[in-house]
Design an enzyme around this catalytic site. Structure first.
Site, mmCIF file in Angstrom:
data_model
loop_
_atom_site.group_PDB
_atom_site.id
_atom_site.type_symbol
_atom_site.label_atom_id
_atom_site.label_comp_id
_atom_site.label_asym_id
_atom_site.label_seq_id
_atom_site.Cartn_x
_atom_site.Cartn_y
_atom_site.Cartn_z
ATOM 1 N N ARG A 7 -11.681 2.011 -9.388
ATOM 2 C CA ARG A 7 -10.822 3.162 -9.708
ATOM 3 C C ARG A 7 -11.113 3.682 -11.115
ATOM 4 N NH1 ARG A 7 -4.824 1.864 -7.262
ATOM 5 N NH2 ARG A 7 -5.516 1.261 -5.199
ATOM 6 N N GLY B 263 0.227 5.531 -4.396
ATOM 7 C CA GLY B 263 -0.378 6.818 -4.733
ATOM 8 C C GLY B 263 0.061 7.920 -3.776
ATOM 9 N N ARG B 264 0.075 7.563 -2.471
ATOM 10 C CA ARG B 264 0.475 8.559 -1.457
ATOM 11 C C ARG B 264 1.941 8.966 -1.620
ATOM 12 N NH1 ARG B 264 -2.292 5.841 3.696
ATOM 13 N NH2 ARG B 264 -2.950 4.457 2.000
ATOM 14 N N HIS C 284 2.915 3.942 -8.951
ATOM 15 C CA HIS C 284 2.721 2.530 -9.296
ATOM 16 C C HIS C 284 3.981 1.948 -9.922
ATOM 17 C CE1 HIS C 284 -1.820 3.487 -9.345
ATOM 18 N NE2 HIS C 284 -1.476 2.941 -8.202
ATOM 19 N N ASP D 237 0.824 -1.204 0.000
ATOM 20 C CA ASP D 237 0.000 0.000 0.000
ATOM 21 C C ASP D 237 0.868 1.268 0.000
ATOM 22 O OD1 ASP D 237 -2.338 1.422 0.032
ATOM 23 O OD2 ASP D 237 -2.860 0.992 2.119
ATOM 24 N N ASN E 270 -10.479 -2.908 -6.544
ATOM 25 C CA ASN E 270 -9.727 -1.898 -7.299
ATOM 26 C C ASN E 270 -10.356 -1.540 -8.652
ATOM 27 O OD1 ASN E 270 -6.463 -3.001 -6.099
ATOM 28 N ND2 ASN E 270 -7.804 -1.381 -5.324
HETATM 29 C C1 V0D Z 1 0.712 -1.363 -8.689
HETATM 30 C C2 V0D Z 1 2.546 -1.950 -6.220
HETATM 31 C C3 V0D Z 1 3.756 -5.888 -10.454
HETATM 32 C C4 V0D Z 1 1.073 -2.146 -6.244
HETATM 33 C C5 V0D Z 1 3.280 -2.702 -7.286
HETATM 34 C C6 V0D Z 1 -2.456 -5.220 -12.094
HETATM 35 C C7 V0D Z 1 0.299 -1.285 -7.242
HETATM 36 C C8 V0D Z 1 3.017 -2.161 -8.676
HETATM 37 C C9 V0D Z 1 2.658 -6.603 -10.853
HETATM 38 C C10 V0D Z 1 2.640 -7.977 -11.348
HETATM 39 C C11 V0D Z 1 1.229 -3.570 -9.715
HETATM 40 C C12 V0D Z 1 1.485 -8.737 -11.289
HETATM 41 C C13 V0D Z 1 1.498 -10.056 -11.746
HETATM 42 C C14 V0D Z 1 2.640 -10.606 -12.210
HETATM 43 C C15 V0D Z 1 3.794 -9.872 -12.294
HETATM 44 C C16 V0D Z 1 3.792 -8.566 -11.861
HETATM 45 C C17 V0D Z 1 1.567 -5.741 -10.622
HETATM 46 C C18 V0D Z 1 -0.574 -4.924 -10.511
HETATM 47 C C19 V0D Z 1 -0.125 -3.757 -9.957
HETATM 48 C C20 V0D Z 1 -2.049 -5.101 -10.725
HETATM 49 F F1 V0D Z 1 2.656 -11.896 -12.626
HETATM 50 N N1 V0D Z 1 3.398 -4.698 -9.996
HETATM 51 N N2 V0D Z 1 2.072 -4.583 -10.104
HETATM 52 N N3 V0D Z 1 0.260 -5.938 -10.841
HETATM 53 N N4 V0D Z 1 1.653 -2.384 -9.107
#
Ligand code: V0D
Length: 261
Positions: A89, A41-42, A55, A38, A86
């Site tokens: 959003r 964004g902050r 992100h 978490d 989510n």
């Molecule tokens: C956004 C912080 C890696 C949380 C991390 C779609 C918010 C960065 C993945 C990821 C996100 C997911 C599956 C995978 C490999 C990588 C990811 C999302 C958001 C949601 F097999 N970062 N990440 N997936 N953020």
């Protein structure tokens, strides 16, 4: 002083971090760590950056924490990246988030192979865009042969939804006669959860100050130790992970042989 000894201050930081990683008591490293990532964004807002920058920085940090967890001998790392909630959003932000798995895997998959890390996923694959499904499925397939740490992404995951699906599956099996009502135990439920191949988490970490579970692993976290920190996910680094683990180890020691419940 350090400089006179031929060290730079930055070296000193890295050397002590290396030492701390090497000193982690191997016999009681949490076997499964779950993290609610978490505060992206902050983190961005604090720097007057767009949320997207937060992100992306959060995504980069997954590499840092994965490498560290792998190095100290963690068996499984579950990361809560995107919950069923989510979807509320803004559409553009959701679109952007759904690109991150591809972006992450395009650059990190070769290293995951080198590190012998196995990628898994919990959550509902169906609900994801095709391009996201393909990227994640490709990583799961390619790393299926790996025997080291499991890197488990909770994507389009909700704990109540997982319980609902598990209850329905069990009810279905009772209805069609392949399962007896009297044979339903806690293990029956655990084995129908999306985490069936993993042990329950020993340690839950949530970054960025919120003190809630937010529908994450409701069944599996029944006996886990919790660690909350105000640090935003993009700034949660190796020394923060080690601090959480050191706290876990000191708490676990106090059970004095009565480990577990
Ligand atoms: C956004 C912080 C890696 C949380 C991390 C779609 C918010 C960065 C993945 C990821 C996100 C997911 C599956 C995978 C490999 C990588 C990811 C999302 C958001 C949601 F097999 N970062 N990440 N997936 N953020």
């Amino acid at each position: 002083m350090l400089e006179k000894l031929g060290w730079k201050k930055s070296d000193n930081k890295n050397v002590s971090l290396e030492n701390r990683m090497a000193d982690v008591r191997k016999e009681s490293v949490p076997n499964h760590i779950a993290i609610i990532m978490d505060g992206n964004g902050r983190w961005a807002k604090k720097r007057a950056l767009p949320r997207a920058a937060g992100h992306r920085e959060g995504m980069k940090n997954i590499r840092t924490i994965t490498r560290c967890a792998n190095k100290i001998g963690v068996g499984a790392l579950t990361l809560y990246a995107f919950s069923t909630e989510n979807w509320k959003r803004p559409a553009l932000e959701v679109d952007l988030l759904m690109r991150l798995p591809e972006e992450f895997l395009n650059s990190f998959l070769p290293e995951l192979m080198e590190l012998n890390i196995k990628v898994q996923m919990i959550g509902e694959m169906d609900g994801l865009p095709d391009h996201t499904q393909r990227a994640v499925q490709n990583a799961i397939n390619q790393t299926a042969v790996n025997t080291g740490m499991v890197l488990n992404f909770a994507l389009n995951y909700g704990g109540r939804r997982e319980l609902l699906l598990s209850v329905k599956e069990i009810a279905h099996q009772v209805q069609n006669g392949t399962l007896n009502l009297d044979d339903i135990t806690e293990e029956t439920i655990s084995s129908r959860m999306m985490t069936a191949t993993l042990p329950d988490p020993d340690l839950l970490i949530r970054t960025s100050g919120e003190l809630r579970l937010s529908n994450f692993l409701l069944w599996q976290l029944a006996y886990s130790e919790f660690w909350f920190t105000d640090v935003h996910w993009p700034e949660f680094k190796e020394d923060d992970l080690l601090q959480a683990i050191e706290s876990y180890q000191s708490r676990n020691r106090r059970y004095g042989g009565l480990k577990g419940e």
